[in-house]
Design a protein around this motif. Structure first.
Motif, PDB file in Angstrom:
ATOM      1  N   ARG A  83     -67.600 -12.520 -11.304  1.00  0.00           N
ATOM      2  CA  ARG A  83     -68.108 -13.843 -11.700  1.00  0.00           C
ATOM      3  C   ARG A  83     -68.350 -13.910 -13.205  1.00  0.00           C
ATOM      4  NH1 ARG A  83     -70.850 -13.426  -6.529  1.00  0.00           N
ATOM      5  NH2 ARG A  83     -72.592 -12.369  -7.569  1.00  0.00           N
ATOM      6  N   ARG A  85     -66.860 -12.346 -15.545  1.00  0.00           N
ATOM      7  CA  ARG A  85     -65.606 -12.323 -16.303  1.00  0.00           C
ATOM      8  C   ARG A  85     -64.676 -13.470 -15.932  1.00  0.00           C
ATOM      9  NH1 ARG A  85     -63.874  -7.544 -18.954  1.00  0.00           N
ATOM     10  NH2 ARG A  85     -65.606  -6.071 -19.205  1.00  0.00           N
ATOM     11  N   ASN A  86     -65.131 -14.371 -15.076  1.00  0.00           N
ATOM     12  CA  ASN A  86     -64.325 -15.529 -14.680  1.00  0.00           C
ATOM     13  C   ASN A  86     -62.940 -15.121 -14.163  1.00  0.00           C
ATOM     14  OD1 ASN A  86     -66.264 -17.548 -15.436  1.00  0.00           O
ATOM     15  ND2 ASN A  86     -65.728 -17.150 -17.583  1.00  0.00           N
ATOM     16  N   ASP A  88     -59.754 -14.755 -11.833  1.00  0.00           N
ATOM     17  CA  ASP A  88     -59.056 -15.715 -10.974  1.00  0.00           C
ATOM     18  C   ASP A  88     -58.582 -15.099  -9.662  1.00  0.00           C
ATOM     19  OD1 ASP A  88     -59.035 -18.013 -12.786  1.00  0.00           O
ATOM     20  OD2 ASP A  88     -57.672 -16.809 -14.011  1.00  0.00           O
TER      21      ASP A  88
END
Length: 375
Positions: A83, A85-86, A88
């Protein structure tokens, strides 16, 4: 696209899965994607390697120098990292590694899709009844769950995808292994044939079933027939001392050189215009050593392993030995050396193309995940 690769082992630990992950990560980053690797190690810490963040978590209870276990609560910790580090999409590899299950659970906590790559073409092969029983128990419990629950599943050969279907009922697509293009000048096209000495090479771990013992026996047969051969064994493992004794017992000290584990560039140099002998009976995935030998203008004599038939059908000098004996290996190698082989370009088997393919697959998966959340 921001990837997180959650794996048990990563270089400097070496092996087929480790090489696959390392090369894929590097080429994804080279094409402009972002990637973080989360793995296990004897000591914890964050390192920056070739533009890639590698987060090493403390490993516990390492088994047979192959796999170890993370600490309790690792899935929750990794979910927080994902979360922050975003990320995908999460990438996990091989059904029986503890970090594959941890990676799946952490991705679920973070609401992220998972691509699982399977590298094994069968249950673990071992002389130990205990190891065979334990590995099958893992396959039919955690392994099957991983294959069924991952959002996307690929396998590194047709034999691997067939095994995935047998084990889980899941239809997986093939995502072939690949290699980096040779760092040396491309070998000239044409026929390789010389009076000798002939370089014959074994590459792999020195463990039961990998075939170093068969290689030594085959070299002994070839020299007894008067062939001028130079054997090299590249690799290390628990059978090292036994293989060394076998070399001495057959009087091959001046013929066979045991070099231990060497850097990849030295492997490639040894394979250049040589015959790779690959007599493994283990449940292999897709061995990149076959590709490396061909990319260096060499030839391959192998038992029936994943990918060998396809490479042969494409016209590459690959001989598949049907009978799993040193005699059959020696016969096939002698035939290859006598007639020579044609060197041809190894097109479509390099990591640049494979990384682009993986990125497209991930983008499609992420789009479906976003659509599913908003649908």
């Amino acid at each position: 696209m921001r990837f997180a690769f959650i794996v048990n082992n990563y270089p400097p630990r070496v092996g087929g899965v480790e090489s696959h992950v390392h090369s894929l990560v590097q080429h994804l980053v080279a094409r402009g994607d972002d990637a973080v690797v989360i793995t296990l190690s004897e000591s914890a810490g964050l390192e920056r390697e070739d533009g890639i963040d590698v987060i090493r978590l403390r490993e516990h209870l390492r088994v047979a120098d192959v796999l170890g276990f993370p600490a309790p609560g690792t899935a929750r910790r990794i979910a927080r990292i994902l979360r922050e580090r975003n990320v995908d999409v999460v990438s996990i590899h091989t059904r029986f590694f503890p970090m594959s299950w941890v990676g799946l659970r952490s991705a679920r906590r973070a609401g992220l899709p998972v691509i699982h790559t399977e590298h094994g073409s069968d249950h673990v092969v071992s002389d130990s009844l205990l190891i065979r029983a334990a590995s099958r128990f893992v396959d039919f419990t955690v392994g099957r769950a991983i294959l069924r629950q991952a959002d996307d599943v690929v396998g590194v050969s047709e034999r691997v995808t067939a095994f995935v279907h047998r084990l889980s009922g899941r239809r997986a697509e093939v995502f072939y292994n690949a290699i980096d293009a040779s760092a040396s000048d491309a070998p000239e096209e044409g026929v390789v044939k010389s009076p000798g000495p002939h370089d014959v090479v074994f590459v792999g771990r020195l463990v039961p079933g990998k075939g170093a013992d068969v290689f030594v026996d085959a070299i002994a047969l070839l020299t007894a027939r008067g062939l001028d051969v130079r054997g090299e064994i590249l690799g290390d493992g628990v059978e090292r001392d036994g293989i060394r004794r076998a070399v001495a017992d057959r009087g091959l000290q001046d013929v066979v050189r045991m070099r231990g584990r060497v850097p990849s560039e030295e492997v490639r140099a040894a394979l250049r215009r040589a015959v790779l002998v690959n007599p493994t009976t283990l449940a292999e995935g897709f061995q990149t050593t076959l590709l490396e030998a061909l990319d260096e203008g060499g030839a391959v004599v192998t038992f029936d392993v994943p990918g060998a038939a396809l490479l042969s059908e494409q016209g590459h000098p690959v001989t598949i030995v049907g009978e799993q004996t040193a005699q059959a290996v020696a016969d096939a190698t002698e035939t290859m050396l006598h007639r020579g082989w044609e060197v041809r370009p190894l097109r479509g088997w390099h990591w640049e193309a494979r990384a682009a393919e993986y990125a497209v697959r991930a983008e499609s998966l992420v789009a479906r995940n976003v659509s599913g959340r908003h649908g």
